[in-house]
Design a protein around this motif. Structure first.
Motif, mmCIF file in Angstrom:
data_model
loop_
_atom_site.group_PDB
_atom_site.id
_atom_site.type_symbol
_atom_site.label_atom_id
_atom_site.label_comp_id
_atom_site.label_asym_id
_atom_site.label_seq_id
_atom_site.Cartn_x
_atom_site.Cartn_y
_atom_site.Cartn_z
ATOM 1 N N ARG A 20 -47.800 -82.774 -86.788
ATOM 2 C CA ARG A 20 -47.079 -81.509 -86.914
ATOM 3 C C ARG A 20 -45.611 -81.740 -87.259
ATOM 4 N N ARG A 24 -43.672 -80.796 -91.027
ATOM 5 C CA ARG A 24 -42.499 -79.928 -91.153
ATOM 6 C C ARG A 24 -41.317 -80.639 -91.799
ATOM 7 N N GLU A 26 -38.969 -82.595 -94.377
ATOM 8 C CA GLU A 26 -38.810 -82.562 -95.829
ATOM 9 C C GLU A 26 -38.388 -83.903 -96.405
#
Length: 311
Positions: A20, A24, A26
């Motif tokens: 998770r 998320r 980048e």
């Protein structure tokens, strides 16, 4: 709390939370090599947590194992782990984790054997399509050109790795685009990306319900390509390798509106044509150091009680 249970919960937490957090983030597309390192450290930490938990559970359940694990340790160290308080569930945990380890080894062995079979089959097909000339030894040439109407190029790993390219690809690649493709495939070979793919596939196939292993496999396939793209772009430029990818895959429909198995290729081309600034050297160093600490945490959990007893 019991060390074995803490290690088990630590491994389970990392296995659930890491996918998770990485989904998320980048920065992995900007630094695929660092991202590869982070994933390897996380998976190593998960496996190490489960392995140490199995060891302490087995030591609590069976005197013979305890004697081997704590053979050179003083009595105070053994008492610090309170093995007698583990209860009957320690044997169950030890057996389940041991079975998981055996299954992981079996899956990895199966994956390696399948890869070897595929490699031998492809080399046999290669000899049929591109037979050796009189006096030529097999595996002496690192570049093999095949007659073919479909533009394609791939790296064939092994003891004598070879780059295979079709005549259609030679006809489409212009200027330094061929050199960029060679650099891309050599980037895979030098970093031994095939081993990362084998290990990630073995874990994901063996434990499909464990989120971290499924994400590990998917991310390895994506990140190794990004890393190889960066190797080629540093030598020949982003535009060159981007155009080479387009030339090799344009006829496969991967750049059309409908999704295809190669749907990640447009994203790779866009990444090359619209580069984002890399992370600073300091941040790359911090990420690398933080990832290296992940496998160290279960070691600290395992050894702190014994070291405290000695202190």
């Amino acid at each position: 709390m019991l060390v074995s249970l803490v290690l088990l919960l630590l491994g389970a937490l990392a296995a659930v939370v890491t996918p998770r957090l990485m989904a998320r983030a980048e920065w992995p597309e900007r630094e695929p090599v660092v991202a590869l390192w982070v994933w390897q450290c996380v998976v190593a930490g998960v496996l190490l947590s489960f392995g140490l938990s199995m060891t302490f559970s087995a030591a609590a359940a069976w005197q013979a194992v305890r004697g081997q694990v704590f053979a050179p340790a003083p009595h105070a160290v053994v008492e610090a782990y309170a093995l007698a308080a583990y209860g009957p569930w320690s044997a169950v945990i030890a057996v389940l984790l041991a079975l998981g380890g055996i299954w992981s080894a079996a899956m990895l062995t199966r994956e390696i054997r399948r890869a070897q079979v595929r490699r031998r089959r492809r080399r046999a097909e290669l000899l049929v399509r591109s037979p050796l000339m009189p006096g030529e030894e097999p595996g002496t040439g690192r570049l093999v050109v095949l007659e073919g109407e479909r533009p394609d190029a791939w790296w064939l790993p092994g003891a004598a790795p070879q780059l295979v390219i079709t005549t259609a690809a030679l006809g489409r690649l212009k200027g330094r685009q061929l050199d960029a493709v060679l650099a891309h495939e050599q980037g895979h070979a030098q970093a031994r990306h095939d081993w990362l793919l084998h290990c990630s596939a073995a874990l994901a196939n063996g434990f499909p319900q464990v989120p971290v292993f499924a994400a590990f496999r998917d991310e390895m396939h994506r990140l190794v390509e990004l890393a190889a793209d960066d190797v080629a772009s540093r030598r020949f430029g982003r535009l060159t390798i981007a155009l080479a990818l387009v030339e090799l895959n344009e006829e496969r429909g991967v750049f059309g509106p409908c999704p295809t198995p190669g749907a990640e290729l447009p994203l790779r081309v866009n990444r090359l044509l619209s580069p984002v600034e890399r992370l600073t050297a300091g941040r790359r160093l911090r990420l690398t150091a933080a990832a290296a600490l992940v496998p160290i945490v279960p070691l600290l959990v395992a050894f702190v009680p014994g070291l405290s007893a000695l202190g």
